[in-house]
Design a protein around this motif. Structure first.
Motif, PDB file in Angstrom:
ATOM      1  N   GLN A  98      -1.203  28.497  14.824  1.00 44.52           N
ATOM      2  CA  GLN A  98      -1.002  28.583  13.484  1.00 44.52           C
ATOM      3  C   GLN A  98       0.299  28.428  12.783  1.00 44.52           C
ATOM      4  OE1 GLN A  98      -4.082  32.138  13.720  1.00 44.52           O
ATOM      5  NE2 GLN A  98      -4.851  30.998  11.845  1.00 44.52           N
ATOM      6  N   GLN A 128      -5.793  22.424  14.584  1.00 42.63           N
ATOM      7  CA  GLN A 128      -5.580  23.918  14.578  1.00 42.63           C
ATOM      8  C   GLN A 128      -7.063  24.361  15.532  1.00 42.63           C
ATOM      9  OE1 GLN A 128      -5.295  26.505  11.576  1.00 42.63           O
ATOM     10  NE2 GLN A 128      -2.875  25.973  11.231  1.00 42.63           N
ATOM     11  N   LEU A 135     -11.024  30.162  11.016  1.00 46.11           N
ATOM     12  CA  LEU A 135     -10.064  29.410  10.304  1.00 46.11           C
ATOM     13  C   LEU A 135     -10.311  29.045   9.017  1.00 46.11           C
ATOM     14  CD1 LEU A 135      -8.297  27.770  13.424  1.00 46.11           C
ATOM     15  CD2 LEU A 135      -7.929  30.030  12.808  1.00 46.11           C
ATOM     16  N   ARG A 186      -6.341  35.623  15.364  1.00 48.94           N
ATOM     17  CA  ARG A 186      -5.265  34.696  15.182  1.00 48.94           C
ATOM     18  C   ARG A 186      -4.708  34.209  16.616  1.00 48.94           C
ATOM     19  NH1 ARG A 186      -0.232  38.477  13.107  1.00 48.94           N
ATOM     20  NH2 ARG A 186      -0.116  39.653  15.252  1.00 48.94           N
TER      21      ARG A 186
END
Length: 308
Positions: free
Chosen positions: A33, A102, A71, A28
């Motif tokens: 995010q 992203q 993702l 992550r």
């Protein structure tokens, strides 16, 4: 066309690099995010910020592909406007990346780390290749590479106009002073290699003319002349050339100079008649080439609604 990288190696290297940055897959990016909606799309430019030679663009698509997969987002489209081996300057756009913001932001540091490192090696190599142009001698790399990135760095040497030496300990035998001590003599070391690994070329390191001629007599295919002053190097090359094609010596013995080599000595050393100059600094001391990934301003009409 620069001989390429093994796609499987690229995929494995990118995966390890992403694990370092994101944590174990899928990992992550807590900043991106949290602040960028998954639905947001945009365009980013990969740009050079300094004069140099670009290399490593081959990794860009793989980095963005793996990030998108982690993702669970669509892959970014990459349009290249430069190629590995190109001379570039500040402001030169190398690639245009379009897709989920992203994906672009999460991929940014990993693709820059790899491409900047490769471009730095290519830039350093190009300086040597240009200095040696017309001399008949080529610049070689060494095994003094970043652990885990040898394939990329040796690829970058090729992109910069250099030549790869051995890829590792497995493809060419190199008899150095410690091997001579361990085996008892140059002849014993070469004999052991010929007996155990008859398919490999044998190179011998020599510090003096006598050592070089001893290695020839013992059956060396390739000589590495280490840290010799220019007059001694020239005399050694002449002595070796005089033995070529006689008494079992190959008709052409490849000779490599190494040690205490600098750009301002390059043409002088090449003038001694050596075939190669091997320069560890191509990989162990090359600074990166400054590259950036610049996200382009979004059209207000295309922006996703703000979080409420």
């Amino acid at each position: 066309m620069v001989p390429g990288l093994d796609p499987a190696w690229v995929a494995e290297t990118v995966a390890r690099a992403l694990d370092e940055d994101l944590g174990a897959a899928p990992g992550r990016d807590v900043t991106t995010q949290a602040t960028v909606p998954p639905s947001g799309t945009g365009t980013a430019h990969l740009v050079a910020r300094a004069v140099g030679v670009v290399a490593g663009l081959v990794v860009v698509e793989e980095v963005t592909r793996q990030v998108a997969e982690r993702l669970d987002l669509p892959a970014a489209h990459v349009r290249f406007v430069a190629a590995d081996g190109d001379d570039v300057g500040p402001g030169r756009v190398l690639a245009e990346l379009t897709g989920p913001v992203q994906v672009l932001l999460v991929a940014e540091r990993t693709l820059l780390n790899l491409a900047s490192r490769a471009s730095g090696v290519a830039t350093a190599t190009r300086a040597w290749a240009r200095e040696l142009d017309g001399t008949g001698a080529l610049v070689l790399d060494t095994r003094k590479t970043t652990p885990g990135l040898r394939a990329l760095e040796k690829y970058a040497v090729r992109a910069g106009g250099g030549t790869n030496k051995r890829m590792g300990l497995y493809d060419v035998a190199m008899v150095k002073d410690n091997h001579v001590v361990a085996a008892g003599s140059v002849s014993a070391a070469i004999g052991a290699i010929r007996s155990t690994f008859p398919d490999v070329l044998v190179q011998v390191e020599a510090d003096t003319t006598d050592q070089a001629l001893e290695a020839l007599t013992a059956g060396a295919d390739f000589l590495l002349l280490d840290n010799m002053p220019t007059p001694v190097l020239a005399a050694t090359v002449a002595a070796v050339r005089a033995r070529e094609g006689r008494d079992g010596v190959p008709a052409k013995v490849e000779i490599e100079a190494t040690g205490n080599l600098t750009l301002d000595r390059a043409r002088e050393v090449a003038g001694t008649g050596v075939d190669y100059l091997s320069v560890g600094a191509l990989t162990h001391s090359a600074p990166i080439l400054d590259l950036a990934l610049d996200l382009q301003p979004a059209d207000p009409a295309d922006r996703a609604p703000a979080h409420r």
